[in-house]
Design a protein around this motif. Structure first.
Motif, short mmCIF file in Angstrom:
data_model
loop_
_atom_site.label_atom_id
_atom_site.label_comp_id
_atom_site.label_asym_id
_atom_site.label_seq_id
_atom_site.Cartn_x
_atom_site.Cartn_y
_atom_site.Cartn_z
N GLY A 56 0.80 -1.23 0.00
CA GLY A 56 0.00 0.00 0.00
C GLY A 56 0.82 1.26 0.00
N ALA A 57 2.13 1.16 0.25
CA ALA A 57 3.00 2.34 0.26
C ALA A 57 3.12 2.91 -1.16
N GLU A 58 3.10 4.23 -1.27
CA GLU A 58 3.20 4.88 -2.57
C GLU A 58 4.66 5.10 -2.95
N VAL A 59 4.98 4.77 -4.19
CA VAL A 59 6.32 5.01 -4.74
C VAL A 59 6.26 6.29 -5.55
N VAL A 60 7.19 7.21 -5.27
CA VAL A 60 7.16 8.52 -5.93
C VAL A 60 8.53 8.84 -6.52
N GLU A 61 8.54 9.77 -7.46
CA GLU A 61 9.81 10.32 -7.94
C GLU A 61 10.37 11.22 -6.85
N SER A 62 11.61 11.00 -6.50
CA SER A 62 12.20 11.72 -5.37
C SER A 62 12.21 13.23 -5.58
N GLY A 63 12.49 13.67 -6.79
CA GLY A 63 12.58 15.10 -7.02
C GLY A 63 11.24 15.80 -7.06
N GLY B 216 3.78 4.67 -8.63
CA GLY B 216 3.09 3.40 -8.44
C GLY B 216 2.85 3.12 -6.97
N THR B 217 2.42 1.90 -6.70
CA THR B 217 2.08 1.49 -5.34
C THR B 217 2.65 0.11 -5.07
N VAL B 218 3.25 -0.07 -3.91
CA VAL B 218 3.75 -1.38 -3.51
C VAL B 218 2.56 -2.29 -3.23
N SER B 219 2.52 -3.44 -3.91
CA SER B 219 1.41 -4.37 -3.72
C SER B 219 1.75 -5.49 -2.74
N THR B 220 3.01 -5.88 -2.69
CA THR B 220 3.47 -6.96 -1.81
C THR B 220 4.89 -6.66 -1.39
N ALA B 221 5.23 -6.94 -0.14
CA ALA B 221 6.60 -6.70 0.33
C ALA B 221 7.01 -7.79 1.32
N LYS C 87 14.85 4.46 -0.53
CA LYS C 87 14.96 4.44 -1.98
C LYS C 87 14.39 3.13 -2.53
N VAL C 88 13.89 3.22 -3.75
CA VAL C 88 13.28 2.06 -4.41
C VAL C 88 13.97 1.84 -5.74
N SER D 288 17.33 8.72 -15.59
CA SER D 288 17.70 9.88 -14.78
C SER D 288 16.89 10.01 -13.51
N GLY D 289 15.86 9.16 -13.37
CA GLY D 289 14.96 9.29 -12.23
C GLY D 289 15.42 8.50 -11.02
N GLU D 290 14.95 8.92 -9.85
CA GLU D 290 15.21 8.20 -8.61
C GLU D 290 13.89 8.05 -7.89
N LEU D 291 13.61 6.84 -7.42
CA LEU D 291 12.34 6.53 -6.78
C LEU D 291 12.52 6.36 -5.28
N SER D 292 11.47 6.67 -4.55
CA SER D 292 11.53 6.51 -3.10
C SER D 292 10.14 6.26 -2.54
N VAL D 293 10.11 5.81 -1.30
CA VAL D 293 8.86 5.58 -0.59
C VAL D 293 9.08 5.99 0.86
N SER D 294 8.08 6.58 1.47
CA SER D 294 8.21 7.04 2.85
C SER D 294 7.96 5.89 3.82
N SER D 295 8.81 5.80 4.84
CA SER D 295 8.64 4.83 5.90
C SER D 295 8.73 5.58 7.22
N GLY D 296 7.58 6.09 7.69
CA GLY D 296 7.58 6.95 8.86
C GLY D 296 8.26 8.25 8.52
N SER D 297 9.24 8.61 9.30
CA SER D 297 9.99 9.84 9.04
C SER D 297 11.15 9.60 8.10
N GLU D 298 11.38 8.34 7.74
CA GLU D 298 12.53 7.98 6.91
C GLU D 298 12.10 7.79 5.46
N GLU D 299 12.97 8.19 4.55
CA GLU D 299 12.73 7.98 3.13
C GLU D 299 13.59 6.83 2.64
#
Length: 416
Positions: A343-350, A356-361, A392-393, A379-390
């Motif tokens: 359910g965590a959202e994956v976003v472009e860091s910049g 997209g969305t994480v479906s299974t982990a 990378k994906v 050129s892109g970098e992906l990330s997902v938030s985990s509490g206060s921590e970011e």
């Protein structure tokens, strides 16, 4: 039972992901898992193939075909028996959304095995033309699935031969009680997967160079002569089958049986979802979950529930979102474990744009439905938030993906 932790071994890998993704699995060699997440349903009766053909995404008619005359169906130590390989398929909503997945198996017919003396072929199949099929299904939705199938059976539809699916709905439909029995046989049978490195190379295990109990039971004319089959989805997934619950499948060594979570990890690394818990029921679009590449859809069979949307989307030729394997790492490139949930959202860091969305982990691995162009942009970098921590994906392009799914001129993409 194998007690090591694949998650721990893989998470300690510090090399390049392309080289070390399977390091723990290579150390273990071939493994087998009893799939407690799956159950078994039996279909039987003269209308079995016709009933499933009108419901499922794949062409079930091959299970009703008799063995050809070119090959002997009588198994001997030097000649494989003729058997129908399993099939992967799905049941959809009328709007073309995923409901349930099925692995279909055809048990050995009497004329495809030796009689009880072992001196000749078995008796001919029943004269009523009855067909028996077994389905490996998601145990979490078993009761709901059985209820759905029985409702469809009681409202079995007979459609005009020359009508398209859209036209069919405009005409009165003849409602017949189809001659299909649907039974829950979860107590009698269990589902198994054999996977990992250094697996046997034969298409089915039970005949040929070696002798095993499944093969012996077929040769002696026992009611069920089960064998391992290549997974109908992808070669890299190994072998799959169902076996009687009171017996250990052939080629399953005591020290190579391992927890089902390791099979989940194996699928995560290849980007293959399974069951309604990983493929959202009533929401998921099968083409985005790569069902074409998993051999789950026939585009030649004609009408089935949800067929119109699937055919239209496929022939349009562009699937912008797909299920992709993911790896979760920190700012130093080290894998992070147990910090990302479904359910965590994956976003472009910049830009913060959702990709997209994480479906299974599981551990440092996952998969999610992602916009392909953005997920693999060099050129892109992906990330997902985990509490206060970011966190990378890293999106991984599976090696089994057909070339047309991906723009080959993009660089900087790791391969699973």
């Amino acid at each position: 039972m194998l007690r090591f932790s694949l998650r721990r071994q893989i998470s300690n890998s510090n090399g390049i992901y392309r080289r070390n993704i399977h390091s723990g699995l290579e150390d273990a060699g071939p493994m087998a898992s009893k799939l407690k997440s799956r159950s078994v349903v039996r279909f039987s009766g003269p209308d079995t193939v016709k009933f499933l053909q009108g419901l499922l995404t794949n062409d079930v008619r091959r299970f009703g075909e008799s063995a050809g005359e070119k090959s002997s169906t009588v198994p001997t130590p030097n000649m494989p028996s003729v058997s129908t390989p399993p099939m992967y398929a799905a049941l959809l909503t009328p709007q073309g959304r995923f409901l349930y997945d099925f692995f279909l198996y055809s048990p050995t017919r009497p004329d495809e095995k030796l009689d009880r003396t072992g001196s000749g072929p078995g008796s001919d199949p029943g004269r009523d033309g009855s067909v028996e099929l077994f389905a490996d299904v998601d145990v979490s939705v078993l009761d709901e699935l059985l209820e759905t199938l029985k409702k469809r059976r009681n409202l079995f539809l007979v459609k005009g031969l020359a009508l398209t699916c859209s036209v069919c709905g405009m005409f009165d439909r003849y409602r017949l009680r189809s001659k299909v029995d649907i039974e829950n046989v979860a107590e009698e049978f269990s589902c198994w997967q054999r996977y990992g490195r250094n697996l046997s190379g034969s298409s089915s295990v039970g005949w040929g160079g070696g002798v095993d109990r499944a093969g012996e039971s077929t040769a002696s004319g026992n009611k069920y002569g089960w064998q391992w089959y290549e997974d109908p989805r992808l070669d890299c997934l190994g072998y799959r089958s169902i076996f009687p619950s009171d017996a250990t499948p052939p080629l399953v060594e005591a020290d190579k049986e391992t927890d089902e979570s390791n099979y989940l990890l194996w699928r995560l690394e290849h980007g293959v979802a399974e069951g309604s818990s990983e493929i959202p029921k009533g929401e998921a679009i099968p083409l985005e979950y790569n069902f074409v590449g998993l051999n789950a859809i026939s585009f030649d069979k004609g009408c089935y529930v949800g067929q119109e949307l699937i055919a239209r989307t496929h022939h349009r030729g562009v699937i912008r979102k797909r299920l992709v394997p993911l790896r979760f790492i920190d700012s130093n490139g080290k894998e992070v474990n147990q910090k990302i949930a479904a359910g965590a959202e994956v976003v472009e860091s910049g830009s913060g744009k959702k990709v997209g969305t994480v479906s299974t982990a599981l551990g440092s691995r996952g998969m999610g439905v992602m916009r392909v162009e953005e997920a693999f942009r060099a050129s892109g970098e992906l990330s997902v938030s985990s509490g206060s921590e970011e966190v990378k994906v890293e999106a991984i392009r599976p090696t089994w993906w057909p070339a047309e799914w991906f723009q080959q001129n993009q660089s900087g993409v790791a391969s699973a």
